[in-house]
Design a protein around this motif. Structure first.
Motif, short mmCIF file in Angstrom:
data_model
loop_
_atom_site.label_atom_id
_atom_site.label_comp_id
_atom_site.label_asym_id
_atom_site.label_seq_id
_atom_site.Cartn_x
_atom_site.Cartn_y
_atom_site.Cartn_z
N GLN A 3 0.84 -1.19 0.00
CA GLN A 3 0.00 0.00 0.00
C GLN A 3 0.88 1.24 0.00
O GLN A 3 1.84 1.33 0.76
CB GLN A 3 -0.94 0.00 1.22
N ARG A 4 0.54 2.18 -0.85
CA ARG A 4 1.35 3.39 -1.00
C ARG A 4 1.20 4.34 0.18
O ARG A 4 2.18 4.92 0.63
CB ARG A 4 0.97 4.10 -2.29
N LEU A 5 -0.02 4.56 0.62
CA LEU A 5 -0.25 5.37 1.81
C LEU A 5 -1.61 5.04 2.37
O LEU A 5 -2.46 4.47 1.70
CB LEU A 5 -0.10 6.88 1.54
N ASN A 6 -1.81 5.38 3.60
CA ASN A 6 -3.06 5.10 4.30
C ASN A 6 -3.95 6.34 4.16
O ASN A 6 -3.90 7.25 4.98
CB ASN A 6 -2.76 4.78 5.77
N ALA A 49 -8.72 -4.16 -6.76
CA ALA A 49 -8.72 -5.43 -6.03
C ALA A 49 -9.31 -5.27 -4.63
O ALA A 49 -10.05 -6.14 -4.16
CB ALA A 49 -7.29 -5.97 -5.95
N PHE A 50 -9.00 -4.16 -3.96
CA PHE A 50 -9.53 -3.95 -2.61
C PHE A 50 -11.06 -3.91 -2.62
O PHE A 50 -11.71 -4.61 -1.85
CB PHE A 50 -8.98 -2.64 -2.02
N CYS A 51 -11.64 -3.10 -3.50
CA CYS A 51 -13.09 -2.96 -3.55
C CYS A 51 -13.77 -4.23 -4.06
O CYS A 51 -14.83 -4.61 -3.57
CB CYS A 51 -13.49 -1.76 -4.39
N GLY A 137 -8.61 3.29 -4.11
CA GLY A 137 -8.01 1.97 -3.94
C GLY A 137 -6.91 1.68 -4.93
O GLY A 137 -5.84 1.18 -4.57
N VAL A 138 -7.14 2.01 -6.19
CA VAL A 138 -6.14 1.77 -7.24
C VAL A 138 -4.96 2.73 -7.07
O VAL A 138 -3.80 2.32 -7.13
CB VAL A 138 -6.77 1.90 -8.64
N GLY A 139 -5.26 3.99 -6.85
CA GLY A 139 -4.19 4.99 -6.74
C GLY A 139 -3.24 4.75 -5.59
O GLY A 139 -2.03 4.93 -5.72
N LEU A 143 -4.78 -2.67 0.09
CA LEU A 143 -4.55 -4.11 0.14
C LEU A 143 -5.85 -4.88 0.33
O LEU A 143 -6.56 -4.68 1.34
CB LEU A 143 -3.58 -4.46 1.26
N PRO A 144 -6.19 -5.77 -0.60
CA PRO A 144 -7.41 -6.57 -0.46
C PRO A 144 -7.40 -7.34 0.86
O PRO A 144 -6.39 -7.92 1.25
CB PRO A 144 -7.33 -7.54 -1.65
N GLY A 145 -8.52 -7.33 1.53
CA GLY A 145 -8.67 -8.06 2.78
C GLY A 145 -8.14 -7.37 4.01
O GLY A 145 -8.36 -7.83 5.13
N SER A 146 -7.48 -6.23 3.83
CA SER A 146 -6.84 -5.57 4.97
C SER A 146 -7.84 -4.97 5.97
O SER A 146 -7.47 -4.69 7.10
CB SER A 146 -5.86 -4.50 4.49
N ALA A 147 -9.08 -4.78 5.56
CA ALA A 147 -10.08 -4.20 6.45
C ALA A 147 -11.18 -5.20 6.81
O ALA A 147 -12.22 -4.81 7.33
CB ALA A 147 -10.68 -2.95 5.81
N ASP A 148 -10.94 -6.47 6.55
CA ASP A 148 -11.98 -7.48 6.77
C ASP A 148 -12.51 -7.49 8.20
O ASP A 148 -13.72 -7.50 8.41
CB ASP A 148 -11.47 -8.88 6.42
#
Length: 159
Positions: A3-6, A49-51, A137-139, A143-148
């Motif tokens: 991930q580039r930034l939060n 991928a995240f969404c 998310g793309v920019g 990360l997919p699944g990181s907020a599950d």
């Protein structure tokens, strides 16, 4: 992928307001099924991928059949979607893939045949909103699944 930034952490008030708006849209007259399908399809088109991960899990939690999720990229050829869902998916694709041309009148009329003015407006807001989330998310390579766990998506039992 890293991930580039939060982005929620960097602009917490904007994130909070946008998340609240998205939550309000989820309770629109469209229903959860249509809302989920639209968010998944736009996320597929945008390569987010995240969404895609998040909304596929939400759809499963909301009771969506897995086969319909597998057929979503080929919804035009699939018998698993009704006329209302097809109109919403066509509208989603047209507004997600803006190519500098106006949306065809025939496509608008197809959508209007399935949705009243309020519903079509809500549908368009859902599409606009998921496209904005996809760009975040793309920019920033969310990360997919990181907020599950935060969103309770671990209940989908998909990993």
């Amino acid at each position: 992928m890293t991930q580039r930034l939060n982005y929620p952490q960097q602009a917490p008030e904007l994130f909070k307001k946008f998340a609240q708006f998205s939550t309000q849209l989820a309770d629109s007259s469209l229903g959860k099924t249509l809302h989920d399908l639209v968010q998944i399809r736009a996320s597929q088109l945008n390569g987010c991928a995240f969404c895609l991960d998040m909304h596929s899990k939400e759809a499963k939690i909301h009771g969506e059949r897995e086969l319909r999720l597998y057929h979503l990229p080929v919804w035009r050829e699939s018998p698993l979607f009704d006329a209302r869902e097809r109109a919403a998916l066509a509208w989603t694709e047209a507004l997600t893939r803006l190519d500098g041309h106006p949306v065809a009148d025939a496509l608008y009329e197809e959508a209007r045949a399935q949705f009243d003015e309020k519903e079509l407006t809500e549908l368009t807001w859902v599409i606009a909103t998921i496209n904005a989330w996809n760009r975040l998310g793309v920019g920033f390579q969310a990360l997919p699944g990181s907020a599950d766990k935060v969103f309770g998506l671990d209940k989908a039992n998909l990993s």
